[in-house]
Design a protein around this motif. Structure first.
Motif, short mmCIF file in Angstrom:
data_model
loop_
_atom_site.label_atom_id
_atom_site.label_comp_id
_atom_site.label_asym_id
_atom_site.label_seq_id
_atom_site.Cartn_x
_atom_site.Cartn_y
_atom_site.Cartn_z
N CYS A 219 0.83 -1.20 0.00
CA CYS A 219 0.00 0.00 0.00
C CYS A 219 0.87 1.26 0.00
O CYS A 219 0.57 2.23 -0.70
CB CYS A 219 -0.94 0.00 1.20
N ALA A 220 1.94 1.24 0.79
CA ALA A 220 2.83 2.39 0.82
C ALA A 220 3.47 2.64 -0.54
O ALA A 220 3.54 3.78 -1.01
CB ALA A 220 3.91 2.19 1.88
N MET A 221 3.91 1.58 -1.20
CA MET A 221 4.52 1.73 -2.52
C MET A 221 3.53 2.24 -3.55
O MET A 221 3.89 2.92 -4.51
CB MET A 221 5.12 0.40 -2.98
N ALA A 222 2.25 1.93 -3.35
CA ALA A 222 1.19 2.42 -4.25
C ALA A 222 0.69 3.79 -3.84
O ALA A 222 -0.20 4.34 -4.50
CB ALA A 222 0.03 1.43 -4.27
N ALA A 223 1.23 4.36 -2.74
CA ALA A 223 0.83 5.68 -2.22
C ALA A 223 -0.62 5.71 -1.76
O ALA A 223 -1.28 6.74 -1.84
CB ALA A 223 1.10 6.79 -3.24
N CYS A 224 -1.11 4.58 -1.28
CA CYS A 224 -2.46 4.50 -0.73
C CYS A 224 -2.35 4.62 0.79
O CYS A 224 -1.64 3.85 1.43
CB CYS A 224 -3.14 3.20 -1.11
N THR A 225 -3.09 5.58 1.37
CA THR A 225 -2.88 5.94 2.78
C THR A 225 -3.88 5.32 3.74
O THR A 225 -3.74 5.50 4.95
CB THR A 225 -2.94 7.46 2.94
N ILE A 226 -4.89 4.62 3.23
CA ILE A 226 -5.89 4.01 4.12
C ILE A 226 -6.04 2.54 3.76
O ILE A 226 -6.26 2.19 2.60
CB ILE A 226 -7.26 4.71 4.01
N LEU A 240 4.97 -0.49 11.07
CA LEU A 240 5.29 0.05 9.75
C LEU A 240 4.27 1.08 9.29
O LEU A 240 4.62 2.10 8.69
CB LEU A 240 5.37 -1.09 8.72
N ALA A 241 2.99 0.81 9.56
CA ALA A 241 1.93 1.74 9.17
C ALA A 241 2.08 3.08 9.89
O ALA A 241 1.91 4.14 9.29
CB ALA A 241 0.56 1.13 9.46
N GLU A 242 2.42 3.04 11.18
CA GLU A 242 2.65 4.27 11.93
C GLU A 242 3.79 5.06 11.31
O GLU A 242 3.71 6.28 11.12
CB GLU A 242 2.94 3.95 13.39
N THR A 247 -3.20 4.87 7.59
CA THR A 247 -4.32 4.60 8.49
C THR A 247 -4.74 3.15 8.34
O THR A 247 -5.01 2.70 7.22
CB THR A 247 -5.51 5.52 8.15
N VAL A 248 -4.80 2.42 9.43
CA VAL A 248 -5.23 1.02 9.40
C VAL A 248 -6.51 0.87 10.21
O VAL A 248 -6.56 1.23 11.40
CB VAL A 248 -4.15 0.08 9.97
N ALA A 249 -7.54 0.34 9.57
CA ALA A 249 -8.79 -0.03 10.24
C ALA A 249 -8.94 -1.54 10.13
O ALA A 249 -8.88 -2.09 9.02
CB ALA A 249 -9.98 0.67 9.60
N GLY A 250 -9.12 -2.20 11.27
CA GLY A 250 -9.25 -3.65 11.27
C GLY A 250 -10.55 -4.11 11.90
O GLY A 250 -11.32 -3.30 12.43
N PHE A 251 -10.80 -5.42 11.83
CA PHE A 251 -12.03 -6.02 12.36
C PHE A 251 -13.26 -5.28 11.81
O PHE A 251 -14.22 -5.02 12.55
CB PHE A 251 -12.03 -6.01 13.89
N THR A 252 -13.21 -4.97 10.52
CA THR A 252 -14.27 -4.18 9.90
C THR A 252 -15.37 -5.10 9.40
O THR A 252 -15.28 -5.68 8.32
CB THR A 252 -13.70 -3.35 8.73
N ARG A 253 -16.39 -5.24 10.21
CA ARG A 253 -17.52 -6.09 9.83
C ARG A 253 -18.67 -5.82 10.79
O ARG A 253 -18.47 -5.35 11.92
CB ARG A 253 -17.14 -7.57 9.89
N SER A 256 -19.08 -2.15 12.38
CA SER A 256 -18.12 -1.55 13.31
C SER A 256 -16.70 -1.84 12.84
O SER A 256 -16.47 -2.66 11.95
CB SER A 256 -18.33 -2.09 14.73
N PHE A 257 -15.73 -1.17 13.47
CA PHE A 257 -14.33 -1.37 13.12
C PHE A 257 -13.46 -0.80 14.22
O PHE A 257 -13.94 -0.05 15.10
CB PHE A 257 -14.00 -0.67 11.79
N ASP A 258 -12.18 -1.14 14.18
CA ASP A 258 -11.18 -0.58 15.09
C ASP A 258 -10.20 0.26 14.27
O ASP A 258 -9.70 -0.22 13.24
CB ASP A 258 -10.39 -1.67 15.81
N ILE A 259 -9.92 1.46 14.72
CA ILE A 259 -8.87 2.29 14.12
C ILE A 259 -7.59 2.09 14.93
O ILE A 259 -7.58 2.30 16.15
CB ILE A 259 -9.26 3.77 14.10
N PHE A 260 -6.51 1.70 14.26
CA PHE A 260 -5.26 1.39 14.94
C PHE A 260 -4.17 2.44 14.74
O PHE A 260 -3.26 2.54 15.55
CB PHE A 260 -4.73 0.04 14.47
N SER A 261 -4.22 3.17 13.62
CA SER A 261 -3.15 4.12 13.34
C SER A 261 -3.69 5.29 12.54
O SER A 261 -4.66 5.15 11.79
CB SER A 261 -2.01 3.45 12.57
N HIS A 262 -3.11 6.45 12.72
CA HIS A 262 -3.42 7.68 11.99
C HIS A 262 -4.93 7.92 11.84
O HIS A 262 -5.47 7.94 10.73
CB HIS A 262 -2.72 7.66 10.63
#
Length: 274
Positions: A219-226, A240-242, A247-253, A256-262
């Motif tokens: 994702c970083a190499m593709a310049a995608c930030t979310i 690495l994401a930090e 921005t990393v969102a996990g457990f997305t279902r 609801s979801f969890d935001i972990f970074s940025h």
């Protein structure tokens, strides 16, 4: 001969408490795909034999072999009895850079991470994306993996593949690719975006899988930030994401979801996300 169709039907015996019954199952195919640059094989991956040109373009971009899609002079896909070759010819400067990279690797033995020394690959520097990227609403993130379900025909047939989708703010998921490998699905998506002239930095990547180190790197190499995922990130992936500003969102279902970074890319709303 190795299969060149993404799925096939086989006989099976379905066993349950009351006995057994004859059945047919549609299963995903898995095929060796060789990335061949200027006549030399760089890597071989097991992948779904579909969207190979997208795969070749995306792999070239996310592995840093090229930095722009126009640095690929030409490409073609050749099917053989034992697999598929993605033949890629690079523009002059990128061809020289890849030749120099190969020369530095002559002799050492790595673990096979795309033809690069494994420790170097695992810790490669990533672009800094802290000040870039769109802002999404909580509802856009919460519904992302549900939207991705509508873009998974191969999964509907086989229940055995991953998907990576691209979400644009205000429009939802507009493009997706599937593969038996989650990394391959993401490479195919990145390649499809580049080949269609779509800027990955304008939206978010949506995954059916967990978030591993490689997914953050790509994702970083593709310049995608979310990066939005149905499952969990690893601790190393979050570090690495930090660092990269992703921005990393996990457990997305289930809404609801969890935001972990940025979290700055989550629109400030009255809704509370725990």
């Amino acid at each position: 001969m190795i299969g060149t169709k993404p799925s096939g039907t086989v006989p099976a015996t379905r066993v349950h408490a009351e006995g057994s019954v004859f059945a047919h199952r549609t299963l995903p195919e898995e095929t060796p795909v060789a990335m061949v640059y200027d006549g030399t094989t760089h890597a071989v991956m097991m992948a779904s034999p579909a969207d190979i040109e997208d795969f070749a373009a995306g792999f070239s971009l996310t592995e840093g072999i090229v930095t722009r899609i126009d640095q690929i002079a030409s490409s073609e896909t050749i099917a053989h009895d034992r697999g598929i070759e993605a033949r890629i010819w690079l523009s002059g400067p990128r061809a020289k850079a890849l030749t120099a990279r190969r020369r530095t690797l002559a002799g050492p033995v790595g673990c096979g991470l795309c033809g690069i020394d494994s420790l170097e690959q695992a810790t490669r520097p990533l672009p800094a994306l802290h000040r870039q990227g769109p802002v999404l609403t909580a509802d856009e993130i919460a519904s992302a993996t549900d939207q991705l379900c509508d873009w998974q025909p191969l999964h509907d047939l086989t229940h055995g593949v991953h998907a990576a989708g691209f979400l644009l703010p205000g429009r939802g998921v507009i493009l997706a690719r599937e593969d038996v490998g989650r990394h391959n699905a993401l490479d195919k998506l990145v390649g499809a975006l580049a080949r269609q002239g779509l800027d990955a930095g304008r939206g978010a990547v949506v995954l059916t899988s967990r978030v591993s180190v490689e997914m953050v790197q790509k994702c970083a190499m593709a310049a995608c930030t979310i990066l939005i995922a149905a499952s969990a990130p690893t601790l190393h992936a979050l570090r690495l994401a930090e660092e990269a500003g992703i921005t990393v969102a996990g457990f997305t279902r289930g809404g609801s979801f969890d935001i972990f970074s940025h979290p700055q890319r989550l629109k400030n709303e009255t809704r509370h996300v725990a």
